[in-house]
Write a protein that holds these residues in place. Sequence first.
Motif, PDB file in Angstrom:
ATOM      1  N   LEU B 398      27.362  40.491  53.722  1.00 11.30           N
ATOM      2  CA  LEU B 398      26.368  39.317  53.573  1.00 11.30           C
ATOM      3  C   LEU B 398      27.156  38.243  53.533  1.00 11.30           C
ATOM      4  N   GLY B 399      28.512  38.237  53.940  1.00  9.17           N
ATOM      5  CA  GLY B 399      29.229  36.891  53.799  1.00  9.17           C
ATOM      6  C   GLY B 399      29.919  36.552  52.400  1.00  9.17           C
ATOM      7  N   GLY B 400      29.938  37.467  51.564  1.00 11.57           N
ATOM      8  CA  GLY B 400      30.478  37.287  50.143  1.00 11.57           C
ATOM      9  C   GLY B 400      31.827  37.809  49.806  1.00 11.57           C
ATOM     10  N   THR B 401      32.033  37.967  48.582  1.00 13.81           N
ATOM     11  CA  THR B 401      33.412  38.183  48.214  1.00 13.81           C
ATOM     12  C   THR B 401      33.521  39.309  47.124  1.00 13.81           C
ATOM     13  N   CYS B 402      34.237  39.968  47.144  1.00  9.26           N
ATOM     14  CA  CYS B 402      34.314  41.334  46.196  1.00  9.26           C
ATOM     15  C   CYS B 402      34.525  41.005  44.768  1.00  9.26           C
ATOM     16  N   SER B 403      34.679  39.732  44.275  1.00  9.54           N
ATOM     17  CA  SER B 403      34.860  39.464  42.899  1.00  9.54           C
ATOM     18  C   SER B 403      34.445  38.064  42.710  1.00  9.54           C
ATOM     19  N   GLY B 404      33.349  37.719  42.173  1.00 11.84           N
ATOM     20  CA  GLY B 404      33.056  36.299  41.931  1.00 11.84           C
ATOM     21  C   GLY B 404      33.711  35.702  40.667  1.00 11.84           C
ATOM     22  N   GLU B 405      34.115  36.751  39.896  1.00 12.46           N
ATOM     23  CA  GLU B 405      34.687  35.998  38.431  1.00 12.46           C
ATOM     24  C   GLU B 405      35.424  37.173  37.658  1.00 12.46           C
ATOM     25  N   HIS B 406      35.566  38.412  37.790  1.00  7.55           N
ATOM     26  CA  HIS B 406      36.098  39.259  37.154  1.00  7.55           C
ATOM     27  C   HIS B 406      37.585  39.626  37.485  1.00  7.55           C
ATOM     28  N   GLY B 407      37.902  39.446  38.892  1.00  8.45           N
ATOM     29  CA  GLY B 407      39.186  39.534  39.325  1.00  8.45           C
ATOM     30  C   GLY B 407      39.149  40.890  39.931  1.00  8.45           C
ATOM     31  N   VAL B 408      40.476  41.226  40.344  1.00  8.77           N
ATOM     32  CA  VAL B 408      40.581  42.406  41.318  1.00  8.77           C
ATOM     33  C   VAL B 408      41.246  43.628  40.287  1.00  8.77           C
ATOM     34  N   GLY B 409      42.367  43.288  39.529  1.00 10.91           N
ATOM     35  CA  GLY B 409      42.753  44.492  38.613  1.00 10.91           C
ATOM     36  C   GLY B 409      43.181  45.587  39.821  1.00 10.91           C
ATOM     37  N   LEU B 410      42.857  46.725  39.115  1.00 18.44           N
ATOM     38  CA  LEU B 410      42.870  48.099  39.642  1.00 18.44           C
ATOM     39  C   LEU B 410      41.624  48.431  40.481  1.00 18.44           C
ATOM     40  N   LEU B 411      40.583  47.956  40.040  1.00 17.08           N
ATOM     41  CA  LEU B 411      39.344  48.447  40.424  1.00 17.08           C
ATOM     42  C   LEU B 411      39.054  48.084  41.831  1.00 17.08           C
ATOM     43  N   LYS B 412      39.694  47.045  42.396  1.00 15.36           N
ATOM     44  CA  LYS B 412      39.043  46.438  43.603  1.00 15.36           C
ATOM     45  C   LYS B 412      40.391  46.130  44.838  1.00 15.36           C
ATOM     46  N   ARG B 413      41.520  46.710  44.228  1.00 16.53           N
ATOM     47  CA  ARG B 413      42.496  46.464  45.322  1.00 16.53           C
ATOM     48  C   ARG B 413      42.297  46.741  46.765  1.00 16.53           C
ATOM     49  N   ASP B 414      41.480  48.069  47.229  1.00 15.90           N
ATOM     50  CA  ASP B 414      41.187  48.250  48.483  1.00 15.90           C
ATOM     51  C   ASP B 414      40.191  47.337  48.827  1.00 15.90           C
ATOM     52  N   TRP B 415      39.041  46.687  48.065  1.00 15.44           N
ATOM     53  CA  TRP B 415      38.182  45.931  48.594  1.00 15.44           C
ATOM     54  C   TRP B 415      38.711  44.534  48.713  1.00 15.44           C
TER      55      TRP B 415
END
Lengths: 450, 450
Positions: B398-415
């Motif tokens: 939808l043209g968005g981002t994988c984190s709006g405010e929580h950050g990437v940390g370990l949870l979203k490195r692949d995303w």
Amino acid sequence: MGLTDDLAAALGDRVLTDPDVLETYRRDEADLCPAGVPLAVVRPRSTADVVQVVRIAGGYGVPIVPQGARTGLAGGANALDGCVVLSMTAMTDILEIDPVNRLAVVQPGVVNSAISAAVAEHGLTYPPDPGSWESSTIGGNVSTDAGGMCCVKYGVTSRYVLGLEVVLADGEVLRTGRRTAKGVAGYDLTKLFVGSEGTLGVITEITLGLRPVPGVSRGLAAIFPTTAAAGAAVTSIVAGGHTPSLLELLDRTHLAAIEAYRPQGLPTDAAALLLAAVDTADHELEGIAALCRAAGATEVHVATDEAETVGLLAARRLAHPAMERLGKLIIDDVAVPVSRLAELLDGIDRIAAEHAVTIGVVGHAGDGNMHPNIVVTEDNVPACQAAFDEIMALGLALGGTCSGEHGVGLLKRDWLARELGPVGVRVHHAIKAALDPRGLLNPGKVIPAP
Amino acid sequence: MGLTDDLAAALGDRVLTDPDVLETYRRDEADLCPAGVPLAVVRPRSTADVVQVVRIAGGYGVPIVPQGARTGLAGGANALDGCVVLSMTAMTDILEIDPVNRLAVVQPGVVNSAISAAVAEHGLTYPPDPGSWESSTIGGNVSTDAGGMCCVKYGVTSRYVLGLEVVLADGEVLRTGRRTAKGVAGYDLTKLFVGSEGTLGVITEITLGLRPVPGVSRGLAAIFPTTAAAGAAVTSIVAGGHTPSLLELLDRTHLAAIEAYRPQGLPTDAAALLLAAVDTADHELEGIAALCRAAGATEVHVATDEAETVGLLAARRLAHPAMERLGKLIIDDVAVPVSRLAELLDGIDRIAAEHAVTIGVVGHAGDGNMHPNIVVTEDNVPACQAAFDEIMALGLALGGTCSGEHGVGLLKRDWLARELGPVGVRVHHAIKAALDPRGLLNPGKVIPAP
């Protein structure tokens, strides 16, 4: 075959090599900064064109100097001898205006005022309004993180840059940022490129956040017997919790220059004129007027409507062209904490007197960001340079910065080094080396010598 | 002598090695992210302490993981086996409040709400208000570029960070930024460290810009029969040029969870509740109310005063604790352009149904930044992870981002890797290598694998 032949083979008439033409692309508006002669000027029309130029020039190890409209005031766009100038002024498409998500996607060569005009049709505004807004390009604005008069309330360019497309030193195309109102995924590469003056990559597309058009603005003009009193008024306005949409100061030198250029009925016997505007409730303007009087204003004229407000502000827009008629200028740019503004103004007066040079001061008083403009004559260049250095030192001593909005370019590399300190300089070098290991992108600009 | 002995010799009782204590410093609030066991926890009280820890640990080649209050939701503060945890929670001094220049200088361990309380005495406010504001530290907020409810009008943490002191990987102390309202001297290193989650340096001091306290706010609650209708209302409010100071959405799952936890009289039969507030003119609230009705709200309740407004918003603050009572959660965080909000909400409903998992959606609708909270039970972990991945993919589509405010940390490195693309990943690696060549600062966080 050589570099210019390769460029011409790839990019045809977008490559300019006529010596008379090259001469016109040598420099920006920083009168005293050195400028070389480019080997060629290329006027790309697309990102693919830029990639080709970066790859071809890189193959020869030849530096690239990106340029917008060359309205810069720090020599950041000045050519180096034998470089390729990449003039972005032919990439002038407004690619998209998305009113619902309040953003526009533009090419770097679009002129600032053209963006304002295009988005106004959708009830939106792009606030940053540098003095050059009718001629400077958005690419140049982004590369210097340009400011302007609206910024006291609405912030500078970087606040509005949501994302970028950048051609890197190796010719790869990087996309940074996003089209969303928020996003924290990964390092803020967007802000790293904003203000980097073409030393880290060539910006080829910009996604700008927009705002709803603010309310009608109403302004006032206050006349002060001393610059220090005007500075004190500014401090009390900011400390009083006001959020003016504009808070500008012109000193006696500027008032006289404007009256000599295009008479506006300005008080040439005043030490300083303060212009303020609000776009919220009128009672805020009354509060600002009261603080001006309390700080010693001899006269406060409150505009009765928007038309009169526009008239008041028109004089401010004449400050730069009026001063240019006095001679070559060193247009300086220093920002201090607002609480130190009166000290800065007093100090500049003292420096001007000590060196017997004319320094007119104008600027964005509400941000503590002033432009001491030093008038250079045929025989006073050393005195002007000494005054310039003393103003920079004064700004730093007052807790300020060597550039509020014009950038570093060639003019302020040494002052940047002093402001950053050795660790800061080392980090700048590390980042430059990480993104441009061969040092081919606008070399010699911004980064202080190690 | 080994690492812990060296640390204890240098830092005494600021070094913790009791296994029971170490156990309590292993992880933040991201329930499903892996967490190791640190070799030691150090609670520095000064920048000099941090320098010592970085130098000593660096001498052994041992990684350092900085931590704030460990309220993070992406595993960014989780320990690695054998690392040194640097818990910044003992550096709690508010070093300076400068009301004239509207700034505060604080140590990283100060809790967000303590800053708000301290600056309120001067008529000022620090706007960013993450859900954890009463417990999270400003250092953690800066490291993740935290958001919150105010941000729809006033922007996220990064807008307010004027400067930083950072201990670099080699133990050198870097100062970035400034105390002025404006400044463009050199690369924006401040913004580079904001949101970098401790991977580029350890933040030891923060200079925060402040704002005057806004006007009294007045709110409304609107009840919608479908989440898509609520999403459409949000889009029309933003497209209509409104600037609400808050625009939050709670779905049926959250409404029911709150009523089960602490009854507030919320409509548990509604598909979604929209909360809006304005701190400007009341007619703007009326305009928002009309747009809610036009989008299909079955009821719009406009608060009559600020006290009633506070009551409406109190329910929103209960969303997170209420949901936590339903089980372990994957608290997701996705932001899309506001125009795509209804599609996001519909898509999440579909994903929940397909995987037969409970997903409650709450968040900052005005920013397009939603938190789909997935309830994890003993036997549905694979289904939850599949749903999580599909929500991430939907957000990007939808043209968005994988984190709006929580950050990437370990949870979203692949995303993050998927969002950045290969060139973006390469630039992240280059910057990480430039600032932390040995990879000792919070290794394995944020940066995707090459």
